[in-house]
Design a protein around this motif. Structure first.
Motif, PDB file in Angstrom:
ATOM      1  N   SER A 175      -5.020   1.377  -1.252  1.00  0.00           N
ATOM      2  CA  SER A 175      -6.075   0.654  -0.530  1.00  0.00           C
ATOM      3  C   SER A 175      -7.462   1.285  -0.702  1.00  0.00           C
ATOM      4  N   ASP A 176      -7.533   2.534  -1.132  1.00  0.00           N
ATOM      5  CA  ASP A 176      -8.823   3.175  -1.423  1.00  0.00           C
ATOM      6  C   ASP A 176      -9.556   2.455  -2.547  1.00  0.00           C
ATOM      7  N   LEU A 224      -0.620  10.884  -9.552  1.00  0.00           N
ATOM      8  CA  LEU A 224      -0.057  10.885  -8.211  1.00  0.00           C
ATOM      9  C   LEU A 224       1.402  11.314  -8.271  1.00  0.00           C
ATOM     10  N   GLU A 246      -4.996  16.290  -3.301  1.00  0.00           N
ATOM     11  CA  GLU A 246      -5.775  15.273  -2.588  1.00  0.00           C
ATOM     12  C   GLU A 246      -4.895  14.053  -2.301  1.00  0.00           C
ATOM     13  N   GLU A 247      -5.068  13.444  -1.128  1.00  0.00           N
ATOM     14  CA  GLU A 247      -4.324  12.225  -0.800  1.00  0.00           C
ATOM     15  C   GLU A 247      -5.079  11.010  -1.322  1.00  0.00           C
ATOM     16  N   VAL A 248      -4.342  10.116  -1.978  1.00  0.00           N
ATOM     17  CA  VAL A 248      -4.917   8.896  -2.537  1.00  0.00           C
ATOM     18  C   VAL A 248      -4.047   7.727  -2.098  1.00  0.00           C
ATOM     19  N   SER A 249      -4.704   6.652  -1.652  1.00  0.00           N
ATOM     20  CA  SER A 249      -4.007   5.425  -1.268  1.00  0.00           C
ATOM     21  C   SER A 249      -4.435   4.300  -2.201  1.00  0.00           C
ATOM     22  N   GLN A 289      -0.016  12.265  -2.928  1.00  0.00           N
ATOM     23  CA  GLN A 289      -0.894  13.378  -3.270  1.00  0.00           C
ATOM     24  C   GLN A 289      -1.063  13.459  -4.776  1.00  0.00           C
ATOM     25  N   ASP A 310       0.843  -1.188   0.000  1.00  0.00           N
ATOM     26  CA  ASP A 310       0.000   0.000   0.000  1.00  0.00           C
ATOM     27  C   ASP A 310       0.883   1.244   0.000  1.00  0.00           C
ATOM     28  N   THR A 341       0.432   5.893  -0.074  1.00  0.00           N
ATOM     29  CA  THR A 341      -0.412   7.085  -0.120  1.00  0.00           C
ATOM     30  C   THR A 341       0.407   8.204  -0.738  1.00  0.00           C
TER      31      THR A 341
END
Length: 187
Positions: A73-74, A139, A68-71, A63, A59, A61
Motif C-alpha cells: 500500500s506504500d 523483501l 526497513e518495513e515496506v507495504s 522487511q 496488502d 508488509t
C-alpha cells in the motif's frame, strides 16, 4: 561435500513439487472469488480483494534486507511489479538482469519478494543481490506467508498491480525485458 548438499536440495525440491502436485490446494485456504472486505477509515466502502484481474491486490508488509518495513500500500498511485523468487531458482537467476534493467528504465516499482524460508541463509540472499547489483527493494518473506497469500506456484511468479492497487496481470515463470514492458503497457 557441496555435491551432496546440492543433491539433497534438488531431491527436496523434487519431493516438494511431487507433494504439491499430488495434494494441490488441500493445505491452502482458497481465496473466495469476489470476496468483499470493508476498508478501514472514515469513508468505508466495500473493496473487492482477490487474486483475479481487476481485484484489489491483497496488502502485505515485509522487511527489506536492510530491516526497513515496506507495504504494498506504500506504492498506491504507482505501477508495481511484485516478483516472487528464490536464489536457488535458475529461472529467477536468469530474469534478474532484465528485471534490474526494467526497474531502472521504466516508470514502475519492482518489489522482489524472496521466499526466505526456502533459502540456506539471509546472507546468501544478500550475496545474490550483490552479485547482480540489484537496486530495487528485496523483501524477505521469512515464513512464505505472503507467497501463500498470493498462491504462488511456481517461482518466479510476477504480479502486475496498477496505480489503484488492482491486479492487472499475473505471469508464471521467467520473463525477459520485452515481456515485462508489454505487461506494464497493458496496465
Amino acid at each position: 561435500m557441496k555435491k551432496w548438499g546440492l543433491i539433497v536440495i534438488v531431491t527436496a525440491l523434487f519431493g516438494w513439487a511431487v507433494y504439491d502436485f499430488v495434494y494441490e490446494g488441500e493445505s491452502q485456504e482458497p481465496v473466495a472469488e469476489g470476496e468483499k472486505m470493508v476498508a478501514e477509515g472514515p469513508a468505508t466502502e466495500e473493496v473487492d480483494i482477490g487474486l483475479e484481474k481487476g481485484q484489489q491486490a491483497p496488502d502485505f508488509t515485509l522487511q527489506t534486507l536492510g530491516g526497513e518495513e515496506v507495504s504494498l500500500s506504500d506504492y498506491r498511485g504507482e505501477k508495481v511489479m511484485i516478483n516472487f523468487w528464490a536464489t536457488w531458482c535458475p529461472p529467477c537467476r536468469a530474469e534478474m538482469p532484465d528485471m534490474q534493467k526494467f526497474s531502472e528504465n521504466e516508470d514502475i516499482k519492482v518489489l522482489a519478494v524472496n521466499l526466505t524460508e526456502t533459502e540456506a541463509s539471509e546472507q546468501g540472499v544478500q550475496s545474490f543481490v550483490d552479485e547482480f547489483g540489484l537496486t530495487f527493494p528485496i523483501l524477505l518473506d521469512k515464513d512464505v506467508s505472503v507467497a501463500n497469500q498470493y498462491e504462488v506456484n511456481p517461482v518466479p511468479t510476477s504480479i502486475f498491480v496498477d496505480e489503484e492497487g488492482k491486479i492487472s496481470s499475473v505471469m508464471l515463470g521467467a520473463m525477459n525485458y520485452d515481456m515485462m514492458v508489454q505487461r506494464m503497457e497493458e496496465m
